[in-house]
Scaffold this active site. Structure first.
Site, PDB file in Angstrom:
ATOM      1  N   GLY A  62      24.901 -47.254  12.742  1.00  0.00           N
ATOM      2  CA  GLY A  62      25.621 -46.365  13.658  1.00  0.00           C
ATOM      3  C   GLY A  62      26.584 -47.114  14.573  1.00  0.00           C
ATOM      4  N   THR A  63      26.940 -48.319  14.155  1.00  0.00           N
ATOM      5  CA  THR A  63      27.856 -49.163  14.930  1.00  0.00           C
ATOM      6  C   THR A  63      29.152 -48.430  15.270  1.00  0.00           C
ATOM      7  OG1 THR A  63      27.058 -50.942  13.495  1.00  0.00           O
ATOM      8  CG2 THR A  63      28.930 -51.448  14.931  1.00  0.00           C
ATOM      9  N   TRP A  65      29.971 -45.319  15.275  1.00  0.00           N
ATOM     10  CA  TRP A  65      29.779 -44.174  16.188  1.00  0.00           C
ATOM     11  C   TRP A  65      29.623 -44.661  17.627  1.00  0.00           C
ATOM     12  CZ3 TRP A  65      25.133 -40.182  15.830  1.00  0.00           C
ATOM     13  CH2 TRP A  65      25.463 -39.045  16.576  1.00  0.00           C
ATOM     14  N   HIS A 123      26.760 -58.409  15.356  1.00  0.00           N
ATOM     15  CA  HIS A 123      25.565 -58.069  14.565  1.00  0.00           C
ATOM     16  C   HIS A 123      24.448 -59.092  14.796  1.00  0.00           C
ATOM     17  CE1 HIS A 123      27.240 -54.792  12.288  1.00  0.00           C
ATOM     18  NE2 HIS A 123      28.130 -55.519  11.646  1.00  0.00           N
ATOM     19  N   SER A 153      22.485 -46.644   3.343  1.00  0.00           N
ATOM     20  CA  SER A 153      23.862 -46.708   3.829  1.00  0.00           C
ATOM     21  C   SER A 153      24.486 -48.057   3.459  1.00  0.00           C
ATOM     22  CB  SER A 153      23.876 -46.489   5.345  1.00  0.00           C
ATOM     23  OG  SER A 153      25.187 -46.472   5.831  1.00  0.00           O
TER      24      SER A 153
HETATM   25  P1  A3P Z   1      25.894 -43.072   6.069  1.00  0.00           P
HETATM   26  O1  A3P Z   1      26.214 -44.148   5.097  1.00  0.00           O
HETATM   27  O2  A3P Z   1      24.449 -42.701   6.076  1.00  0.00           O
HETATM   28  O3  A3P Z   1      26.772 -41.890   5.933  1.00  0.00           O
HETATM   29  P2  A3P Z   1      27.929 -48.511  10.739  1.00  0.00           P
HETATM   30  O4  A3P Z   1      28.947 -47.868  11.598  1.00  0.00           O
HETATM   31  O5  A3P Z   1      26.894 -49.295  11.497  1.00  0.00           O
HETATM   32  O6  A3P Z   1      28.554 -49.270   9.629  1.00  0.00           O
HETATM   33  O7  A3P Z   1      27.071 -47.333  10.107  1.00  0.00           O
HETATM   34  C1  A3P Z   1      27.650 -46.526   9.116  1.00  0.00           C
HETATM   35  C2  A3P Z   1      26.909 -45.224   9.075  1.00  0.00           C
HETATM   36  O8  A3P Z   1      27.271 -44.435  10.226  1.00  0.00           O
HETATM   37  C3  A3P Z   1      27.338 -44.387   7.866  1.00  0.00           C
HETATM   38  O9  A3P Z   1      26.176 -43.629   7.537  1.00  0.00           O
HETATM   39  C4  A3P Z   1      28.458 -43.554   8.418  1.00  0.00           C
HETATM   40  O10 A3P Z   1      28.716 -42.398   7.683  1.00  0.00           O
HETATM   41  C5  A3P Z   1      27.925 -43.236   9.810  1.00  0.00           C
HETATM   42  N1  A3P Z   1      28.989 -42.957  10.781  1.00  0.00           N
HETATM   43  C6  A3P Z   1      30.201 -43.534  10.893  1.00  0.00           C
HETATM   44  N2  A3P Z   1      30.891 -43.001  11.904  1.00  0.00           N
HETATM   45  C7  A3P Z   1      30.106 -42.059  12.454  1.00  0.00           C
HETATM   46  C8  A3P Z   1      30.279 -41.126  13.535  1.00  0.00           C
HETATM   47  N3  A3P Z   1      31.402 -41.089  14.230  1.00  0.00           N
HETATM   48  N4  A3P Z   1      29.255 -40.290  13.820  1.00  0.00           N
HETATM   49  C9  A3P Z   1      28.093 -40.331  13.112  1.00  0.00           C
HETATM   50  N5  A3P Z   1      27.885 -41.170  12.076  1.00  0.00           N
HETATM   51  C10 A3P Z   1      28.870 -42.033  11.751  1.00  0.00           C
END
Ligand code: A3P
Length: 319
Positions: A62-63, A65, A123, A153
């Protein structure tokens, strides 16, 4: 320890799932060998400011986000749509991952030329952060996620962005991904130790280290975003002041939403980030809690669950 000495510690046999990338171990964690130079430089040369905000996360928890939420909370009074830098740049360029991109001109310029507090990301586990950060008093916000959803993911993400053996067909085998996750031999792994390092610190220093969970953010986004804003020193007005309407909170949530960010031109159609060299679109997928059920067999899920139970025993953390 020199980078060459660290590389010496790399596993001698190919590691499934990562077999095109050399990874090596340092202080109990695994790192991509080609990123060691940047990580070592970050650890020795980074000069934090007490007003900095450092987002920390294991990959795919969820980085993006959290980057969006922090950015939009801190800039929530920039009202004009055209002032929103997120319409022009991918979040990972706006909030750079220091252990990966520390040595790039882009990040060096950003670090030197931004006035006041900067919004940054890493990270690295807490125990591997530069000593300077741990003593700086800067705020740290950590996000984590259910381990099975993190694993799935990651599998999707690396299927998109990792180079493959040219003779290989189809996606990386899921068995290999599970093996890698459960042995902890994956970049920034082991997952549980990385997460617990922040959990423990957040219990010791709750005013300086905030620990968030992706699932809580999905379940009650308003509550979590209010908590985050207060932690960052930018609290939202109480609901009653707006006559019961959480307008400001809702705007931040909308600006940070997966639906909005994915549809921005800069994040669409595989635009490749200048900084990360990864297509901007690959950071956005489904964002569904429990998506692991569509990919892991019951045996795989059981293996991850048992490991999680074992690793979190006695910590008071549940994932
Ligand atoms: P999924 O692969 O389960 O869809 P990170 O940002 O740490 O790389 O994590 C990626 C995960 O967060 C992905 O999950 C992605 O779809 C989800 N993601 C990216 N942007 C987001 C947002 N604005 N709100 C909620 N989830 C988000």
């Amino acid at each position: 320890m020199s980078i060459e000495e660290m590389k010496e510690l790399a596993p001698k046999k190919e590691v499934m799932f990562w077999n095109v990338h050399e990874i090596c171990q340092m202080e109990g964690f695994w790192f991509l060998a080609h990123l060691m130079e940047s990580m070592v430089a970050f650890r020795s040369d980074f000069q934090p400011r007490s007003e900095d905000v450092l987002i920390t996360s294991f990959p795919k928890t969820g980085t993006t986000w959290l980057m969006a939420l922090c950015h939009n909370i801190l800039h929530r009074h920039d009202n004009r749509e055209e002032d929103d830098i997120l319409t022009r740049m991918n979040l990972h360029e706006v909030v750079p991952t220091l252990d990966v991109f520390f040595l790039t001109d882009q990040v060096q310029n950003l670090l030197l030329n931004s006035g006041g507090g900067r919004l940054l990301h890493t990270h690295l586990p807490y125990t591997c952060l530069p000593e300077s950060v741990r003593n700086s008093g800067c705020k740290i916000v950590h996000v984590t996620r259910n381990p099975k959803d993190t694993l799935v993911s990651m599998w999707h993400f690396f299927n998109k962005v990792l180079k493959r053996d040219p003779t290989a067909t189809g996606p990386f085998p899921m068995e290999g991904a599970v093996e890698s996750f459960c042995t902890g031999v994956l970049p920034w792994g082991p997952f549980h130790e990385n997460v617990v390092s922040y959990w423990e610190e957040s219990k010791k220093r709750p005013d300086e280290v905030l620990f968030l969970k992706y699932e809580d953010m999905c379940r009650d986004p308003k509550k979590e975003v209010r908590k985050l804003a207060s932690f960052l020193g930018k609290p939202f007005p109480p609901t009653s002041v707006n006559g019961g309407v959480d307008e400001e909170v809702e705007k931040v949530l909308w600006r940070s939403s997966l639906g909005r960010l994915r549809e921005l031109e800069v994040n669409k159609n595989n635009v490749v980030s200048e900084l990360t060299q990864i297509s901007n679109s690959s950071y956005f997928r489904k964002g569904t809690v429990g998506d692991w059920k569509n990919y892991l067999t019951p045996q795989m899920a059981e293996r991850v669950d048992q490991l999680t139970q074992l690793k979190l025993q006695g910590t008071g953390l549940s994932l």
